[in-house]
Structures are given as structure tokens and as C-alpha cells.
Design a protein around this motif. Structure first.
Motif, short mmCIF file in Angstrom:
data_model
loop_
_atom_site.label_atom_id
_atom_site.label_comp_id
_atom_site.label_asym_id
_atom_site.label_seq_id
_atom_site.Cartn_x
_atom_site.Cartn_y
_atom_site.Cartn_z
N SER A 1 16.40 -13.50 29.61
CA SER A 1 16.71 -12.45 30.59
C SER A 1 16.16 -11.08 30.18
CB SER A 1 18.22 -12.35 30.78
OG SER A 1 18.87 -12.10 29.55
N ASN A 2 15.78 -10.92 28.90
CA ASN A 2 15.19 -9.66 28.43
C ASN A 2 13.67 -9.67 28.50
OD1 ASN A 2 17.75 -8.61 27.78
ND2 ASN A 2 17.73 -9.68 25.80
N ALA A 3 13.12 -10.67 29.19
CA ALA A 3 11.66 -10.83 29.34
C ALA A 3 10.98 -11.23 28.04
CB ALA A 3 11.02 -9.56 29.90
N THR B 1 6.59 -9.90 25.15
CA THR B 1 7.32 -10.09 26.40
C THR B 1 6.36 -10.51 27.50
OG1 THR B 1 7.08 -7.81 27.15
CG2 THR B 1 8.97 -8.31 25.72
N ILE B 2 6.92 -10.91 28.62
CA ILE B 2 6.09 -11.33 29.76
C ILE B 2 5.26 -10.17 30.30
CG2 ILE B 2 7.92 -10.88 31.43
CD1 ILE B 2 5.38 -13.77 31.57
N HIS B 3 5.75 -8.93 30.09
CA HIS B 3 5.01 -7.76 30.59
C HIS B 3 3.70 -7.57 29.84
CE1 HIS B 3 8.83 -7.09 32.45
NE2 HIS B 3 9.44 -6.78 31.30
N ASP B 4 3.63 -8.08 28.61
CA ASP B 4 2.42 -7.89 27.80
C ASP B 4 1.25 -8.73 28.30
OD1 ASP B 4 3.77 -6.12 26.10
OD2 ASP B 4 4.56 -7.81 24.92
N PRO C 1 5.59 -5.19 35.93
CA PRO C 1 6.04 -4.12 35.01
C PRO C 1 7.53 -4.21 34.73
CG PRO C 1 5.70 -3.26 37.23
CD PRO C 1 5.21 -4.68 37.25
N LYS C 2 7.97 -3.46 33.73
CA LYS C 2 9.36 -3.54 33.28
C LYS C 2 10.33 -3.03 34.34
CE LYS C 2 8.24 -3.00 28.37
NZ LYS C 2 8.46 -2.18 27.14
N ASN C 3 9.91 -2.06 35.17
CA ASN C 3 10.85 -1.45 36.11
C ASN C 3 11.23 -2.39 37.26
OD1 ASN C 3 8.30 -1.42 37.20
ND2 ASN C 3 8.47 0.60 38.12
N VAL C 4 10.51 -3.50 37.43
CA VAL C 4 10.85 -4.45 38.51
C VAL C 4 11.42 -5.75 37.94
CG1 VAL C 4 9.07 -3.48 40.01
CG2 VAL C 4 8.54 -5.48 38.60
#
Length: 602
Positions: A208-210, A234-237, A243-246
Motif C-alpha cells: 500500500s506504500n507503493a 517504488t512503483i513511481h520510480d 506520480p505519488k500524489n495520485v
């Protein structure tokens, strides 16, 4: 005075807890010592009634002394002991045996319960060991020992041991099964791990923390990272589109839907981006939430799709250019053909005027005229088909009397039908009324179908019927726009023949442009294969269709459905599409096709 030896013997006998009998070889009981701690019970009465114990000091029981041993012991014991007593007397050797009594019998007497009878029950069985010792040639010492408690204890111990052994066996089996199950689980886990690591698709487990919880080898290879590096990322990388904000909204959406597939881009360690198709699944394991992402590299598929789109665009452009070329060429060819037809007619008139009676010459002129008209009709079909294909064919709607138009069509078709010695049968009530449609195209449709029937029928019968039907009685599937239309009344034309018919295989070529049933049909009957294709497209442009039933060697039936009031399609609604055999668009079975026959324009 009793000697010291007798005193010791007396003390020794008293110490023995067993019952002792001194028996003469003739069977008489000489003396008897009851068992230690023995209680004398009443016989034949209440088993619980106690009698006073006889003094043990005398080492005898006057009740037994003087009686024969077979009068003292139960019959069951007598039968078992007789042989041992006789053997002991004969051989002067010790004999040992065990006996078991059931019920309330006692080996000593029915008056005496089993030894150690504190918990005695009158109907419980008892076991005794009888030891026969010859003391002289004439006397026997019989020692009776109560083994009941010992045997019961042994049996209880044996039973408990068996139960423990059985329990231990079950425990061993359970442990072996558990061990085998664990080995199987370990093998499955190892195989699953092996399969995941060597899968062609990348596998990511994200919490849940990506954060990445697990990645397989395919993911490492596709991104250029080691597993240790990816686990710290993380998945954002790797997914810059996320992105992290969504992330929180994205996680809630996945949790709500459970699973979905999307296309996105992944970025490698070197910074290269490539398209992937990701299938995301929400999972719960050991009380924790995860996203399992299966990502497939679709770079090659995207390249193929782009090439296909480019090819499709080029093909459509070439098709439009071809249609435009055919349309222009058709116009260019019509002009000289009309001149050839006109001059051939003038030459025939001039020959008649100057009195030329040469039959061959006149026949040549007629052949020129017929061939010109035939070629002009073919060019007209090509022009019509090119207009339909390029989306430039238009409807010219007008009001006309359907009864009169149908009568003219049948009258015009009469010579064509009689050419092959066929019989024309018309079913027409003469009460059709006015119709609003493209009269020229309707006439062309009917002439094409009637000409087909006439061409493929020899000395047979051709029936033409017409009637009106409501839309609900028509076996067609209508579009939502057609369903909402007010055109609820249709005219139905049916052309039946007794010609050559068609096979199921020939049905595959029905209504396809430039196609006929087979090569033999083209050689024998001629034609370009445009008549039926154009006829069905004209019918569909006016909101109707053509259905067919046929049987090889029996004949064919073509049915035309047209609205009584044709509505113009919306802009772009008359774009051409390759017609298909009408099987899914009808509510009943269609059997066969009929061959395409070129027609002369009326």
C-alpha cells in the motif's frame, strides 16, 4: 510337642497367600488351607451375606476334609484337572495348568469367591493357576493361585499398550503425511518461484506504500535493475505516469474494482521508456494488502499496429483512387460506346433504305449493336459499384405509383423470360398504392434478379409475387435508427425460379463483387459478378435488404424488402462496406445463393 521343623513349616504355609489342598491319590481331601485374607460367603443365598470366617489357625476347613476333590471343585475344573492329577500320580512329577471360570463359581467351592475379591462381582470370570506337586507316592499337594487380578492387569496393560501403539502408529502416519504435505508445498513453492522467475511477463508485488514487495527475474531483465535494487524502489520510480500524489486514489480504485488492464510506460535504469500492458489485481495475504501487477512489453505490438494503421490508410487511399479512376474511365468509355451503338443503328437503317438484303452483313451490324449495349451495361455496373464503393452514390427519391411501375417491369421482363422457353407467373393484386423511393434503383434491382432467374432456368417456371407487410413480420434485424423510424410498412418482392440452384459452398460467394459461383458458371453463362452485389447495396441504401433460399438442382428464391417510404440516410451514413452473406441479419435459415448475372440497363 510340636517340633521346630513343623513350626517353621506351619509358619511358611501361613505365609503362602494361595489356597492349598492335600489330596490322597484316591481323590480324598486330607487337609485344606484357605487363601490368605479369605472371607467365607453364603452359597445359594444372598451373595452379599457374610458368614463368620473359619479360624485359619487349624490350617483346615472341616467342610472339605474327607470329601473327594471332584465333589469340591466345579465341573468345569474337574474336566480340565483330571488328566493332570492322573499324570502327576503316575509320574510323580509336578503339573501346572490354568483354568478360567465364569459366573459365580469358585475353584475352592461355590461358597468361595475368587481370591482378592474385594471388588468381586458374582458374574465376573476368574482365572486360576493350579500347581500339582506329588509329596509322596500316595499324596498330592495342590496349590491354587488366583491370577484374575494379575491377568486383568496384564490384559489392561496389554490393551493400553496396544492403544498406545495404535495411537503412536496414527501419530507416525500423521507426521509422515504432514511431512509429505510439507514437501509437496515446498516443491510447489519452488516450482512456482521457478515459473515466476522464468516467466516472459514481469511480475511486481506492490504494498500500500507503493513499495515493491516482490519482483521476478523478467522484471529485473526488462528494467535493467537487480532484484536487490528493485526491492528498495517504488512503483513511481519505474512508472512515470503514476506520480505519488495520485497513488492513494489509484490504490482505492484498484481495491474497489479488484482487477483491470491498462497500457502505460515503464522506464529502464538507463532511462529508456517502453510501452507495457499491465494487468493489476488487488490481493490480501496474511492480513496485508497488495497489488499484483503483470506487465508485458508491447513494443513490437505497437510497431505492428502502427504499420497496420499506415497500411490501412494507404489501402483506403488507393481504394478511393481506384474508385475515382474507375468512375472517370467509365465516363470516358461511355462516350465512344454510345457513338458505336448509334452508328450501328444508323448503318442498319441505311442498309434498309438502300435495299441491302445481305443477311450476314445485317447480322454483323446487329451484333455490333448488341455487343455495344452489353458493354455499356457492364460499364454502367462498374460505374455504379465505384460510386457505392467511394460513398458517392446518391438516392433520387420520388413518389410513384407502385402498381403501374411493377406492371411495366413485368411487361419489360417478359421477352427475357421467354428467351429460354420459360413460363412467367405473376401474383399481383393491383392494390399496392403509392411508394416513395428511388424508382430507377428499384427497377434495376428487380431486373437484375429477374434476369438471373431467366438466365439460369431452361424451360422452367419463374414466379414473381409482390405484397405489403408490416415491419414486425419481416425477418430482418434493424438498427436502432431504423427501429425508431416511422417506416412501418414494407413492400416485398419475391422472385422464384426452377433453375440450377446453388450448393451450400456457393453460398459463401453470394453478393460478393466480381465473384460468381465457380469458373464453369462464368464460362457457360457469362457475367462479371456485379449484379447481385449492386442490387443488395441498393436495397440496403433504401433501408431494406435481399434474402435468398436455394437448393442445388431445384431452384432459387430471392426476396427483396424495401420500405414503402424511404428516408435519406444521415451524412456519411451511405459509406460503402463490403456486403456479407445475409445469415446473421435474418431470423430464419438461408439455404443457397444464386450466381451473379450482368444486366442491361432498362
Amino acid at each position: 510337642m510340636v517340633s521346630a521343623s513343623e513350626t517353621r513349616n506351619c509358619a511358611l504355609l501361613k505365609a503362602i497367600p494361595d489356597a492349598i489342598f492335600w489330596i490322597h491319590k484316591d481323590g480324598t481331601c486330607l487337609d485344606y488351607q484357605p487363601p490368605k485374607n479369605f472371607t467365607l460367603w453364603a452359597s445359594g443365598g444372598n451373595p452379599g451375606q457374610k458368614l463368620q470366617p473359619e479360624g485359619i489357625e487349624n490350617l483346615s476347613d472341616r467342610t472339605y476334609i474327607g470329601k473327594k476333590w471332584w465333589e469340591i471343585w466345579p465341573l468345569e475344573v474337574i474336566q480340565q484337572c483330571r488328566e493332570f492329577l492322573e499324570r502327576a500320580i503316575a509320574t510323580l512329577s509336578e503339573q501346572v495348568l490354568e483354568v478360567e471360570l465364569s459366573g459365580n463359581d469358585s475353584l475352592c467351592c461355590s461358597q468361595f469367591p475368587p481370591l482378592n475379591s474385594i471388588n468381586y462381582h458374582p458374574y465376573s470370570s476368574s482365572i486360576y493357576e493350579i500347581q500339582i506337586i506329588p509329596s509322596s507316592e500316595n499324596e498330592l499337594l495342590v496349590i491354587v493361585r488366583d491370577l484374575t487380578h494379575l491377568k486383568q492387569t496384564e490384559a489392561q496393560l496389554r490393551h493400553e499398550l496396544e492403544q498406545k501403539a495404535l495411537q503412536l502408529h496414527h501419530t507416525v502416519l500423521a507426521l509422515e503425511a504432514e511431512k509429505a504435505h510439507r514437501q509437496q508445498i515446498e516443491e510447489i513453492l519452488a516450482f512456482t518461484q521457478f515459473s515466476l522467475n522464468r516467466a516472459g511477463d514481469s511480475v511486481f508485488w506492490v504494498n500500500s506504500n507503493a513499495q515493491f514487495f516482490y519482483v521476478n527475474e523478467a522484471a529485473c531483465l526488462s528494467l535493467g535493475y537487480s532484484r536487490e535494487e528493485l526491492i528498495l524502489m517504488t512503483i513511481h520510480d519505474i512508472n512515470l505516469d503514476l506520480p505519488k500524489n495520485v497513488w492513494s486514489d489509484y490504490w482505492d480504485e484498484i481495491k474497489q474494482q479488484g482487477s483491470f488492464t491498462l497500457e502505460c510506460y515503464h522506464q529502464t535504469k538507463e532511462g529508456r521508456r517502453f510501452p507495457v500492458e499491465s494487468t493489476v489485481n488487488y490481493l490480501e495475504f496474511n492480513g496485508k494488502e497488495y497489488n499484483c501487477i503483470l506487465a508485458r512489453d508491447i513494443t513490437e505490438r505497437k510497431q505492428v499496429e502502427a504499420q497496420l494503421l499506415e497500411t490501412k490508410t494507404a489501402a483506403e487511399a488507393a481504394n478511393r483512387a481506384k474508385s475515382t479512376f474507375l468512375a472517370n474511365m467509365s465516363h470516358e468509355l461511355r462516350t465512344p460506346l454510345n457513338a458505336i451503338i448509334g452508328y450501328s443503328e444508323l448503318l442498319q437503317e441505311d442498309a434498309r433504305d438502300i435495299g441491302i438484303n445481305d443477311s450476314e452483313f445485317l447480322e454483323d451490324l446487329r451484333s455490333i449493336n448488341t455487343a455495344g449495349k452489353h458493354l455499356l451495361a457492364l460499364i454502367g455496373d462498374i460505374l455504379d459499384y465505384s460510386k457505392i464503393e467511394s460513398g458517392k452514390m446518391q438516392l433520387f427519391l420520388e413518389s410513384f405509383d407502385l402498381d403501374k411501375a411493377f406492371t411495366q417491369i413485368c411487361h419489360t421482363a417478359q421477352p427475357l423470360i421467354e428467351k429460354n422457353a420459360n413460363q412467367l407467373v405473376v401474383q399481383f393484386s393491383g392494390e399496392l398504392g403509392p411508394m416513395y423511393a428511388d424508382l430507377t434503383k428499384m427497377r434495376q434491382i428487380l431486373f437484375n434478379l429477374i434476369s438471373n432467374a431467366a438466365k439460369f432456368t431452361q424451360k422452367g417456371k419463374i414466379e414473381i409475387a409482390v405484397k405489403k407487410q408490416v415491419r414486425s413480420a419481416i425477418p430482418l434485424v434493424f438498427t436502432p435508427e431504423q427501429e425508431s423510424s416511422s417506416n412501418d410498412l414494407f413492400v416485398v418482392f419475391q422472385i422464384c425460379d426452377t433453375g440450377i440452384g446453388m450448393s451450400a459452398e456457393q453460398l459463401n460467394h453470394l453478393f460478393q463483387a466480381f465473384m460468381q459461383a465457380d469458373a464453369s458458371t462464368t464460362r457457360e453463362y457469362g457475367g462479371t459478378g456485379l449484379g447481385l452485389a449492386i442490387s443488395r447495396l441498393f436495397s440496403q441504401m433504401m433501408g431494406g435488404d435481399i434474402l435468398v433460399e436455394s437448393e442445388l438442382g431445384v431452384g432459387s428464391t430471392f426476396t427483396v424488402y424495401l420500405p414503402m417510404e424511404v428516408k435519406l440516410l444521415q451524412a456519411g451514413g451511405n459509406d460503402w462496406q463490403e456486403p456479407s452473406v445475409p445469415t446473421g441479419a435474418i431470423a430464419r435459415k438461408l439455404l443457397r445463393e444464386d450466381e451473379v448475372l450482368e444486366q442491361s440497363k432498362p
